[in-house]
Write an enzyme that holds these catalytic residues in place. Structure first.
Site, short mmCIF file in Angstrom:
data_model
loop_
_atom_site.label_atom_id
_atom_site.label_comp_id
_atom_site.label_asym_id
_atom_site.label_seq_id
_atom_site.Cartn_x
_atom_site.Cartn_y
_atom_site.Cartn_z
N GLY A 24 0.76 -1.24 0.00
CA GLY A 24 0.00 0.00 0.00
C GLY A 24 0.80 1.29 0.00
O GLY A 24 0.36 2.29 -0.56
N GLU A 27 3.85 4.16 6.08
CA GLU A 27 2.68 3.28 5.91
C GLU A 27 1.58 4.02 5.15
O GLU A 27 1.51 5.25 5.17
CB GLU A 27 2.21 2.85 7.32
CG GLU A 27 0.98 2.00 7.39
CD GLU A 27 1.09 0.63 6.74
OE1 GLU A 27 1.36 0.58 5.53
OE2 GLU A 27 0.87 -0.38 7.43
N ASP A 28 0.70 3.27 4.49
CA ASP A 28 -0.41 3.90 3.79
C ASP A 28 -1.48 4.36 4.76
O ASP A 28 -1.92 5.50 4.72
CB ASP A 28 -1.02 2.94 2.73
CG ASP A 28 -1.36 1.55 3.26
OD1 ASP A 28 -1.18 1.28 4.47
OD2 ASP A 28 -1.82 0.71 2.47
N ASP A 69 -4.90 1.55 11.00
CA ASP A 69 -6.25 1.17 11.35
C ASP A 69 -6.25 0.73 12.83
O ASP A 69 -6.28 1.57 13.72
CB ASP A 69 -6.64 0.04 10.38
CG ASP A 69 -8.11 -0.33 10.41
OD1 ASP A 69 -8.94 0.57 10.31
OD2 ASP A 69 -8.41 -1.53 10.54
N LYS A 99 -6.83 6.32 10.91
CA LYS A 99 -8.20 6.15 11.40
C LYS A 99 -8.13 5.90 12.91
O LYS A 99 -8.27 4.76 13.37
CB LYS A 99 -8.86 4.94 10.72
CG LYS A 99 -9.15 5.13 9.25
CD LYS A 99 -10.18 4.13 8.72
CE LYS A 99 -9.54 2.91 8.15
NZ LYS A 99 -10.46 2.09 7.33
N PHE A 146 -14.09 2.60 4.78
CA PHE A 146 -13.10 1.88 4.00
C PHE A 146 -12.77 2.71 2.76
O PHE A 146 -13.66 3.09 2.00
CB PHE A 146 -13.61 0.50 3.59
CG PHE A 146 -12.48 -0.39 3.15
CD1 PHE A 146 -11.70 -1.07 4.07
CD2 PHE A 146 -12.16 -0.49 1.79
CE1 PHE A 146 -10.63 -1.85 3.67
CE2 PHE A 146 -11.10 -1.29 1.38
CZ PHE A 146 -10.34 -1.96 2.32
N VAL A 147 -11.49 3.02 2.59
CA VAL A 147 -11.09 3.89 1.48
C VAL A 147 -10.10 3.18 0.55
O VAL A 147 -9.40 2.25 0.96
CB VAL A 147 -10.48 5.21 2.00
CG1 VAL A 147 -11.52 6.08 2.66
CG2 VAL A 147 -9.30 4.96 2.95
N ASP A 199 -5.99 -0.49 -1.46
CA ASP A 199 -6.77 -1.38 -2.33
C ASP A 199 -8.02 -1.91 -1.64
O ASP A 199 -8.15 -1.91 -0.42
CB ASP A 199 -5.92 -2.58 -2.74
CG ASP A 199 -5.73 -3.57 -1.59
OD1 ASP A 199 -5.29 -3.14 -0.51
OD2 ASP A 199 -6.03 -4.77 -1.76
N ARG A 202 -5.69 0.63 -6.45
CA ARG A 202 -4.51 1.28 -5.87
C ARG A 202 -4.05 2.49 -6.68
O ARG A 202 -3.44 3.41 -6.15
CB ARG A 202 -3.34 0.30 -5.79
CG ARG A 202 -3.53 -0.82 -4.78
CD ARG A 202 -2.19 -1.52 -4.56
NE ARG A 202 -2.32 -2.83 -3.94
CZ ARG A 202 -2.38 -3.04 -2.62
NH1 ARG A 202 -2.34 -2.02 -1.81
NH2 ARG A 202 -2.47 -4.26 -2.14
P1 IMP Z 1 -3.67 -2.29 11.13
O1 IMP Z 1 -3.37 -0.86 11.51
O2 IMP Z 1 -2.68 -3.26 11.66
O3 IMP Z 1 -5.08 -2.66 11.47
O4 IMP Z 1 -3.57 -2.48 9.57
C1 IMP Z 1 -3.45 -1.46 8.68
C2 IMP Z 1 -3.52 -2.10 7.29
O5 IMP Z 1 -4.87 -2.48 7.00
C3 IMP Z 1 -3.15 -1.09 6.23
O6 IMP Z 1 -1.78 -1.13 5.93
C4 IMP Z 1 -4.00 -1.52 5.07
O7 IMP Z 1 -3.33 -2.54 4.34
C5 IMP Z 1 -5.23 -2.13 5.69
N1 IMP Z 1 -6.33 -1.14 5.74
C6 IMP Z 1 -6.89 -0.59 6.83
N2 IMP Z 1 -7.88 0.26 6.52
C7 IMP Z 1 -7.95 0.26 5.18
C8 IMP Z 1 -8.80 0.97 4.24
O8 IMP Z 1 -9.68 1.78 4.57
N3 IMP Z 1 -8.57 0.70 2.93
C9 IMP Z 1 -7.62 -0.18 2.49
N4 IMP Z 1 -6.81 -0.84 3.34
C10 IMP Z 1 -6.98 -0.63 4.66
MG MG Z 2 -0.78 -2.05 4.40
#
Ligand code: IMP
Ligand code: MG
Length: 177
Positions: free
Chosen positions: A41, A95-96, A99, A127, A148-149, A155, A161
């Protein structure tokens, strides 16, 4: 078809990434930085960010597996490790989107065991309302609500993407199980 609505247009992303890059450049004040992008991402954000950094920069990438089930205590699986030795380096993890925060919390932990001089986190989108662990990025371009974006590297099932804008996905009800 999934319905897509623009949340953050391209021009806002471009100018905000420049602002954040300027902030990072000021903070590191000429010190070299190893930027580590989290694949897949972050590849677009990473490319835009490093081209706006006024610092000596090295670039590397890491790829980790997503969590399955309740993994708050689980291990992070490294699919592709970085190629460089980060001992004594200033590491900027890019990071993209953050979450739950689990991925970056574990990744930061794992990389700090390799003895970098410093380690910071920069994300394109955050987020915070979704967080389940304590993790605050050092740099964040946009705080967004819990939707969800896609686009700008993000993606949905491997698609979208390449969009220059960030869009909210409204998943078609007919595709739901
Ligand atoms: P976390 O913070 O460990 O829950 O994971 C973050 C990862 O979840 C990101 O690097 C994305 O790959 C994926 N992700 C979380 N929210 C989104 C979204 O809104 N769109 C697309 N991918 C997301
Ligand atoms: Mg990711």
């Amino acid at each position: 078809m999934d319905k897509l609505e623009v949340m953050i247009p391209e021009d806002q992303i471009v100018s905000r990434v420049k602002e954040v890059a300027a902030e990072i450049s000021r903070d590191y004040n000429g010190e070299p930085v190893t930027v580590i992008g989290v694949l897949t991402g972050a590849f677009i954000f990473c490319a835009d960010l490093v081209r706006n950094l006024d610092l000596p920069v090295k670039i590397d990438f890491v790829q980790v597996s997503s969590y399955v089930g309740d993994t708050s205590t689980g291990e992070l699986k490294i699919k592709k490790d970085i190629s460089s030795d980060i001992k004594g380096e200033n590491v900027l993890l890019v990071e993209d989107i953050i979450d739950t925060g689990r991925t970056l919390l574990k990744l930061r932990q794992m990389l700090s065991e390799r003895g970098p001089k410093s380690i910071k986190i920069c994300t394109a989108f955050d987020k915070p309302s979704r967080r389940v662990v304590e993790l605050v990025p050092d740099y964040n371009c946009f705080t967004i609500p819990d939707s969800f974006v896609v686009g700008y590297g993000l993606d949905y099932d491997g698609e979208y993407r390449q969009f220059k804008d960030v869009k909210i996905v409204r998943i078609d009800d007919e595709q739901q199980p």
